[in-house]
Design an enzyme around this catalytic site. Structure first.
Site, PDB file in Angstrom:
ATOM      1  CG  HIS A 243      36.096  47.590  34.230  1.00 34.95           C
ATOM      2  ND1 HIS A 243      37.375  47.409  34.708  1.00 34.95           N
ATOM      3  CD2 HIS A 243      36.003  48.892  33.892  1.00 34.95           C
ATOM      4  CE1 HIS A 243      38.027  48.571  34.662  1.00 34.95           C
ATOM      5  NE2 HIS A 243      37.214  49.485  34.173  1.00 34.95           N
ATOM      6  N   PRO A 244      37.655  45.090  32.568  1.00 35.76           N
ATOM      7  CG  PRO A 244      39.373  46.301  31.594  1.00 35.76           C
ATOM      8  CD  PRO A 244      37.892  46.259  31.722  1.00 35.76           C
TER       9      PRO A 244
END
Lengths: 402, 402
Positions: A243-244
């Site tokens: 996930h960023p």
């Protein structure tokens, strides 16, 4: 050739029972939309080209020459073959619209106009009719008449730029998210218009025109890629399996494969470190907040994997799972479809096709109290197999009106 | 600190105008669902934990310490901070439910029961209320109480096994499709129940219980991965940037980058070969049908790329685009958000945040005739910023009832 007809009575009952949908859609975005509506109880009458039918009938995989692809997005619908350029067939089509609630189509914009079935004309004639279109780029704008398929809008909409590994080759989302997204938003628009129609000021309620573009839906689904770009001015790229802006929230390597761990908040992260026998990590200044962990994700991943690669996936899933850490296996399709929870939730349903027998497919994820969620569903229709019943219904209606 | 309040009057009018939603959801699946409903006109009252609020307020990216992530999925909502374990706050919450149409929550199953707000109790007290839950695994089944986030269900649901490159490392879909899918199906269930409530037999109509699981939605979105598995018995794997059963339908290398071409039917394929100056390919026995092309996809890709790598992407997009071949660039987020069609369709809207000024985000992809699609939207609420107005409304209602 004698074929079993799909009986509308076999369709699942649901909140949309009694709703009649005339469905001109082909391939995926439109049929996915109308399948979702059929699963909610609507009656869907698929109007197909004589002879050939929906293009998806000719797209594999095939079981005994019948398309499993077609069958899996058209279950529970009825079919009538009509050539909308022939006067006789147009009469039938228009008679079907007379008591229809919804017309759905996913032709390239302009096609319905050429057939004389533009919104203005149909709305004037059938004011209650909700008219929904799903197209590649929408009914307006400079690309309006351009052709598009899932692949094209996945590329244009930005999701491919976020999917894959840094520096790697382009990566398509492995399912047709361009079609599926548009199908779901179109269904949402249709049901909203059905709701609104019950309370319009006019006697019978007014239909609405719904215009959904596959590309628009890709933008609506880009989620924090947009927030990141506007917040930072930096163009986000693909990040592999993480996930960023939440860490740890990614796939990790274990001894015999990969697992996912999503322990992004401080409480979960601290618990994770303790379970892994790495309590020092939770106190390490590089990892004390989600923001810090995001900045130092490589170092954190290395530290966690040094430990995780020592034991197999099953070991970690048991240990972490029991302790309430969100984690899971990376299932292939076979494993996903035989997962106990997926089966318990009736997410694999079956139909009995008159030619090929049992065909299994995904169930309905919208579970609603008071309505059955049958494990056996009506099959996808043979081309034109609903003709006799539909014509009889039209005749009976005409007679009753006389 | 004086903060501008989000006025419900600023919300976009739509088919759900007049609908009141009490929203206990946090982070993404639930907030995405209620944003879609707000975009359709519903009034959404976000009930948040005092002090901390929605977890997403603390997840980056940040603009001046405010979460752009939070802002982008909560625009147009109102906020009130309530601790549902305190009697005083419970009274306010229950007063809010009195004239609410929908309650949405995405706690882990069991949480609402512990608070005394299970479906049975609330349905007995508020029979019209539609009660929707989105959770990782659903309200039933062996995993019911397990925690899940997007990453976990993407792994378990099979989509990751179809995304990425053959033999490569695990690849997450670059957007939170686990949350977004569940958000959309939950919204669809809610609006269907709203529709059904208008025609129930009882005087006022009955609310329904909607139970959506993120994992179920992943299965429902697997699409032809399921058909392929059941049709062939073979477990499908990732295919990089191409479609499993339509060819050509993939990313191709050009001189300066990649483009997508989706020309899977014979007519389009023949036209493509002619445009590329490769008319022999269309007659090659390996490529004369989609099925044959799928079987010989490597050879076909090599033959097409031998030609495509000779010119830049822009050359091919102009040539093929003008000839009606579905094709497109592979845009990054910046390119996607500045695309003329995306801008024409109002898919980038802006809000005016009282602290950070203009914040841009994705627009509403459901375009419906007769309703404005404003380019300026109400911002996401400050925590508890709706309290005064909401309490005043409750007081006025109580007074009117006396």
């Amino acid at each position: 050739m004698t074929k079993a007809q799909t009986s509308p009575a076999e369709s699942a009952a649901g909140p949309l029972s009694g709703i009649k949908i005339v469905d001109l859609t082909r391939v995926l975005a439109g049929p996915y939309c109308t399948m979702a509506l059929a699963d909610l109880g609507a009656r869907v009458i698929k109007v197909e080209l004589p002879g050939r039918g929906d293009d998806a009938r000719h797209i594999g995989p095939f079981i005994d020459k019948k398309s499993a692809y077609f069958m899996s997005v058209n279950r529970g619908k009825e079919s009538i073959a009509l050539n909308l350029k022939l006067e006789e067939d147009r009469e039938i089509f228009e008679a079907l619209l007379e008591d229809a609630d919804v017309l759905v189509e996913n032709y390239r914009p302009g096609t319905m106009e050429k057939l004389g079935y533009d919104w203005e004309s149909l709305h004037a004639r059938f004011p209650r009719l909700i008219y929904a279109s799903a197209s590649g780029f929408g009914q307006t704008g400079p690309y309006r008449e351009k052709p598009a398929y899932d692949m094209v809008v996945q590329g244009m909409g930005g999701i491919m730029s976020l999917t894959g590994h840094p520096g790697g080759e382009p990566t398509r989302v492995g399912t047709s998210i361009g079609d599926i997204g548009a199908g779901l938003f179109t269904a949402l628009g249709i049901v909203s218009a059905l709701y609104e129609r019950t309370r319009s000021g006019t006697a019978q309620g007014e239909g609405r025109r719904i215009d959904v573009s596959m590309l628009d839906c890709q933008i609506a689904m880009l989620e924090n890629g947009i927030a990141r770009y506007f917040a930072t001015g930096k163009v986000p790229g693909p990040l592999g399996a993480r996930h960023p802006s939440i860490t740890p929230f990614q796939a990790f390597k274990a001894k015999d494969g990969y697992l996912t761990i999503a322990a992004g908040n401080d409480t979960l992260f601290t618990r994770l470190c303790e379970l892994l026998g790495l309590p020092g990590l939770a106190g390490d200044a590089r990892f004390t907040s989600n923001e810090a962990r995001c900045q130092n994700v490589e170092a954190l991943t290395a530290a966690l994997e040094a430990r995780l690669t020592g034991e197999p996936v099953s070991h970690w899933l048991a240990l972490l799972g029991d302790a309430g850490i969100p984690c899971g296996p990376i299932n292939n399709v076979e494993q996903a479809l035989s997962d106990p929870q997926v089966l318990f939730r009736n997410m694999v349903v079956s139909t009995e096709d008159p030619d090929v027998g049992e065909v299994r497919m995904a169930g309905n994820p919208v579970k609603i109290s008071g309505f059955a969620d049958p494990a056996a569903r009506a099959p996808a229709p043979e081309l034109d197999s609903g003709r006799e019943r539909l014509l009889a219904e039209l005749k009976a209606r005409k007679k009753a009106a006389e």
